[in-house]
Design a protein around this motif. Structure first.
Motif, short mmCIF file in Angstrom:
data_model
loop_
_atom_site.label_atom_id
_atom_site.label_comp_id
_atom_site.label_asym_id
_atom_site.label_seq_id
_atom_site.Cartn_x
_atom_site.Cartn_y
_atom_site.Cartn_z
N ASN A 91 -13.29 -0.54 0.66
CA ASN A 91 -12.24 -0.70 1.67
C ASN A 91 -10.99 -1.22 0.96
N TYR A 92 -10.08 -0.29 0.64
CA TYR A 92 -8.93 -0.66 -0.17
C TYR A 92 -7.99 -1.64 0.53
N ARG A 93 -7.90 -1.55 1.84
CA ARG A 93 -7.01 -2.48 2.53
C ARG A 93 -7.38 -2.62 4.00
N THR A 94 -7.21 -3.82 4.47
CA THR A 94 -7.36 -4.08 5.90
C THR A 94 -6.00 -4.11 6.58
N HIS A 95 -4.96 -4.36 5.80
CA HIS A 95 -3.60 -4.44 6.31
C HIS A 95 -2.65 -3.81 5.29
N THR A 96 -1.45 -3.51 5.72
CA THR A 96 -0.42 -3.07 4.79
C THR A 96 0.35 -4.29 4.29
N CYS A 97 1.21 -4.06 3.31
CA CYS A 97 1.97 -5.17 2.73
C CYS A 97 3.19 -5.57 3.56
N GLY A 98 3.38 -4.94 4.69
CA GLY A 98 4.48 -5.35 5.57
C GLY A 98 4.00 -5.82 6.92
N ILE A 157 6.56 -5.91 1.46
CA ILE A 157 6.12 -6.73 0.33
C ILE A 157 5.40 -7.96 0.87
N THR A 158 4.29 -8.31 0.24
CA THR A 158 3.57 -9.54 0.58
C THR A 158 3.41 -10.37 -0.69
N GLN A 159 3.65 -11.68 -0.55
CA GLN A 159 3.49 -12.58 -1.70
C GLN A 159 2.01 -12.95 -1.85
N ILE A 160 1.52 -12.75 -3.08
CA ILE A 160 0.14 -13.09 -3.43
C ILE A 160 0.19 -14.29 -4.38
N VAL A 161 -0.71 -15.24 -4.20
CA VAL A 161 -0.74 -16.41 -5.09
C VAL A 161 -2.16 -16.59 -5.64
N THR A 198 6.89 -15.63 5.94
CA THR A 198 6.36 -16.93 6.39
C THR A 198 4.93 -17.17 5.91
N ILE A 199 4.33 -16.16 5.25
CA ILE A 199 2.93 -16.30 4.81
C ILE A 199 2.79 -15.88 3.35
N GLU A 200 1.63 -16.18 2.79
CA GLU A 200 1.22 -15.66 1.49
C GLU A 200 -0.28 -15.46 1.54
N VAL A 201 -0.82 -14.76 0.56
CA VAL A 201 -2.27 -14.54 0.51
C VAL A 201 -2.82 -15.23 -0.72
N LEU A 202 -3.73 -16.19 -0.50
CA LEU A 202 -4.43 -16.86 -1.60
C LEU A 202 -5.56 -15.94 -2.05
N VAL A 203 -5.47 -15.51 -3.32
CA VAL A 203 -6.34 -14.43 -3.77
C VAL A 203 -7.71 -14.94 -4.20
N ASN A 204 -8.75 -14.16 -3.84
CA ASN A 204 -10.13 -14.43 -4.27
C ASN A 204 -10.61 -13.42 -5.31
N GLU A 205 -10.07 -12.21 -5.21
CA GLU A 205 -10.55 -11.12 -6.08
C GLU A 205 -9.41 -10.16 -6.37
N VAL A 206 -9.33 -9.69 -7.61
CA VAL A 206 -8.29 -8.74 -8.01
C VAL A 206 -8.94 -7.58 -8.74
N SER A 207 -8.59 -6.35 -8.34
CA SER A 207 -9.04 -5.16 -9.06
C SER A 207 -7.80 -4.37 -9.48
N VAL A 208 -7.73 -4.04 -10.78
CA VAL A 208 -6.64 -3.18 -11.26
C VAL A 208 -7.09 -1.74 -11.07
N LEU A 209 -6.45 -1.03 -10.16
CA LEU A 209 -6.81 0.36 -9.86
C LEU A 209 -6.19 1.33 -10.86
N ASN A 210 -5.04 0.93 -11.41
CA ASN A 210 -4.37 1.78 -12.41
C ASN A 210 -3.30 0.99 -13.10
#
Length: 589
Positions: free
Chosen positions: A3-10, A47-51, A95-107
């Motif tokens: 499941n590549y995404r549950t939401h878009t970056c906007g 765009i979504t800020q990831i931390v 007003t939000i950011e996403v605290l990351v648990n897992e990262v996959s480089v797809l390309n």
């Protein structure tokens, strides 16, 4: 299954606080702030800020530390509200950011040849060569999205009014209509060619013969012409045709469509006048020197032909003595302050349109000055300056030549003066219809008579007798839709009887054999009961260009050609294998 995404970056905002999410996109930027790594993740939607916090997840932090701009990545994590003072109210997700648990480089991605940044100027050739990267930039993305929405609104609008969207062929018969065609050799029929359509003109008329009544198409058209800012070898137009209509019926539908488009895509603009003014071609040329007049400002011409027909100024008198000769005057308020250099520039502008020069007079402190005054009597001077209402601080320009040259050259000066004085109100939309175009025009090269638009325009009923006596005076049932001095659409009521169509071909010196060879399908179809019909075609690329405030149509086309009709990204046109060329029965010189 991933499941590549549950939401878009906007999409995410404060209401998603604490939610577990997955996002995918391109690394827009990356910042390392003393252990915390921030990444702006971008997709089409925003765009979504990831931390990444090493105290929260070391592996995710290490992976995010390795990414670079334009890497394609997938992340999962939890949404959290940004602290006060760290919010970006200009971003939908600020007003939000996403605290990351897992990262996959797809390309992974090479360093791009230019930054995917909205505020960096990039050489156009580079942008066209790497158009797929250019499309990632905000400007191009927004232009393509607006283009889609414009076309969707058009489709919905016309569908509600009983129009059918019907596709017409791309490979058709060559029937020259004024522009150079692209030829397509036939492999199965040696020595013969298809052409790519300049427009679906004849096919949509045949749809009316077929009883389709109301047709439209978002049509691809092709013309092998020299390129300009608002031209491409292939372009898109809204093409429509209606049966049992006159000019008024076609204009009403299109005016309503434009009003709906403006309310949706230009809501902050004021419309100068509704219903849109209707101006004859003769009025437009006489008053503004253009068949697509910009009505956001005045600067109308005065005709002083009668005043100067016997004057001592040879340039004026000689012009009036010619067939169709006129002398036009343009008063520009405040123009007496123009420098000699500026006046010379206006003169060069007039010369581009065929003028031999540009006479002028100024009024300052109650005194009129001009190099031509010594050739005019005091009565002639007074009559001229009364005709133009010359006031203190003004300049008046004169054009003397045959009608079209005088009008068009002074019309170009009118526009140049309006630009220099910033008279074009960018918050205003000035629409008009221009009607009663000449059906024919005479070639300056050989004196032959050509169709001004195309040979299928019908004629004003009262002008039909002129076809046998003075066809150049015959007016077509043609109409152009103009916005702020730009033609956005043009059309006509069509000929629907074989007798009138044959008469037009005779005037154009198209022999019966040639007419049958080129247009026999049309002439025969008309013998089976063709309804009165008419239509119009809009330049969609040009319309979106205007809505988006872009300087040329390349900015609103996903994959355009450059100014030399080349595709820099695909490197086309290109040479073909010799065997394939031979198979098409072509020998290259």
């Amino acid at each position: 299954m991933k499941n590549y995404r549950t939401h878009t970056c906007g999409q995410l905002n404060n209401s998603d606080d604490g939610k577990a999410v997955a996002l995918s996109g391109w690394v827009h930027s990356r910042r390392d702030h003393g252990g915390l790594i921030f990444v702006d993740l971008r997709d089409r939607y925003g765009i979504t800020q990831i931390v990444a916090d090493p105290t929260h997840d070391k592996d995710a932090h290490a992976m995010l530390d390795s990414v670079r701009p334009e890497y394609v990545v997938m992340i999962s994590g939890s949404v959290r509200s940004r602290p006060e003072g760290m919010r970006n109210e200009r971003m939908a997700t600020g007003t939000i950011e996403v605290l990351v648990n897992e990262v996959s480089v797809l390309n992974k991605a090479k360093t791009p040849p230019f930054e995917i940044s909205p505020d960096r100027e990039v050489n156009e050739e580079l942008r066209l060569k790497y158009r797929y990267l250019d499309l990632r930039r905000e400007r191009m993305r927004e232009n393509i999205i607006v283009r889609h929405k414009v076309i969707k609104l058009i489709r919905d609008f016309l569908d509600k009014r009983n129009f059918l969207e019907i596709e017409t062929p791309i490979l058709i018969k060559g029937t020259p209509e004024g522009s150079r065609e692209y030829l397509v050799p036939s492999r199965l029929h040696p020595g013969t060619f298809y052409v790519l359509p300049q427009s679906p003109q004849q096919l949509k008329q045949l749809l009316m013969v077929g009883g389709m009544d109301r047709y439209f198409q978002i049509a691809r058209c092709f013309r092998d012409e020299d390129q300009r800012g608002d031209r491409q070898p292939e372009f898109t137009q809204l093409d429509l045709e209606m049966s049992f209509v006159d000019e008024k019926d076609v204009m009403e539908v299109n005016e309503a469509l434009m009003m709906e488009l403006v309310s949706k895509f230009q809501p902050d603009k004021k419309i100068l006048k509704t219903p849109f003014p209707i101006i004859t071609w003769q009025e437009a040329m006489n008053n503004y020197g253009s068949d697509k007049p910009d009505l956001r400002f005045g600067l109308k011409f005065a005709d002083i032909t009668e005043i100067v027909k016997n004057c001592g100024f040879k340039v004026f008198a000689d012009a009036v003595s010619k067939k169709d000769g006129v002398v036009k005057a343009l008063r520009v308020p405040g123009g007496a302050s123009y420098t000699r250099k500026e006046i010379d520039e206006f003169t060069e502008t007039a010369k581009i349109y065929g003028a031999k020069g540009l006479a002028y007079a100024t009024k300052n402190g109650g005194e009129v000055k001009s190099p031509i005054l010594k050739f005019l009597s005091s009565d002639e001077q007074k009559a001229i300056f009364d005709a133009v209402s010359l006031e203190d601080g003004d300049i008046v320009f004169f054009a003397a030549d045959e009608f079209r040259t005088a009008c068009e050259s002074l019309g170009a000066v009118r526009l140049a003066c309006a630009r220099s004085q910033k008279l074009m109100d960018e918050s205003l939309l000035a629409f008009c219809w221009v009607i009663h175009f000449p059906m024919f025009e005479m070639s300056k090269e050989d004196g032959s008579i050509n169709a001004a638009h195309h040979p299928f325009c019908s004629i004003q009923e009262e002008d039909i007798p002129l076809l046998g006596t003075d066809p150049l005076k015959a007016r077509a049932k043609a109409y152009d839709f103009v916005m702020n001095g730009v033609e956005v659409a043009g059309g006509s009521i069509r000929i629907h009887t074989p007798e009138l169509q044959s008469k037009i071909f005779d005037i154009l010196r198209i022999s019966k054999d040639d007419a049958n060879k080129r247009f026999g399908h049309m002439l025969e179809a008309f013998q089976y009961g063709a309804p009165p019909h008419g239509g119009i075609a809009w330049g969609l690329d040009r319309l979106v260009m205007i809505f988006q405030g872009e300087p040329n149509i390349r900015e609103v086309i996903a994959f355009p050609k450059d100014q030399r009709a080349r595709d820099l990204m695909l490197d086309a046109p290109s040479q073909m294998p010799e065997a394939q060329v031979k198979e098409l029965h072509i020998k290259l010189a």
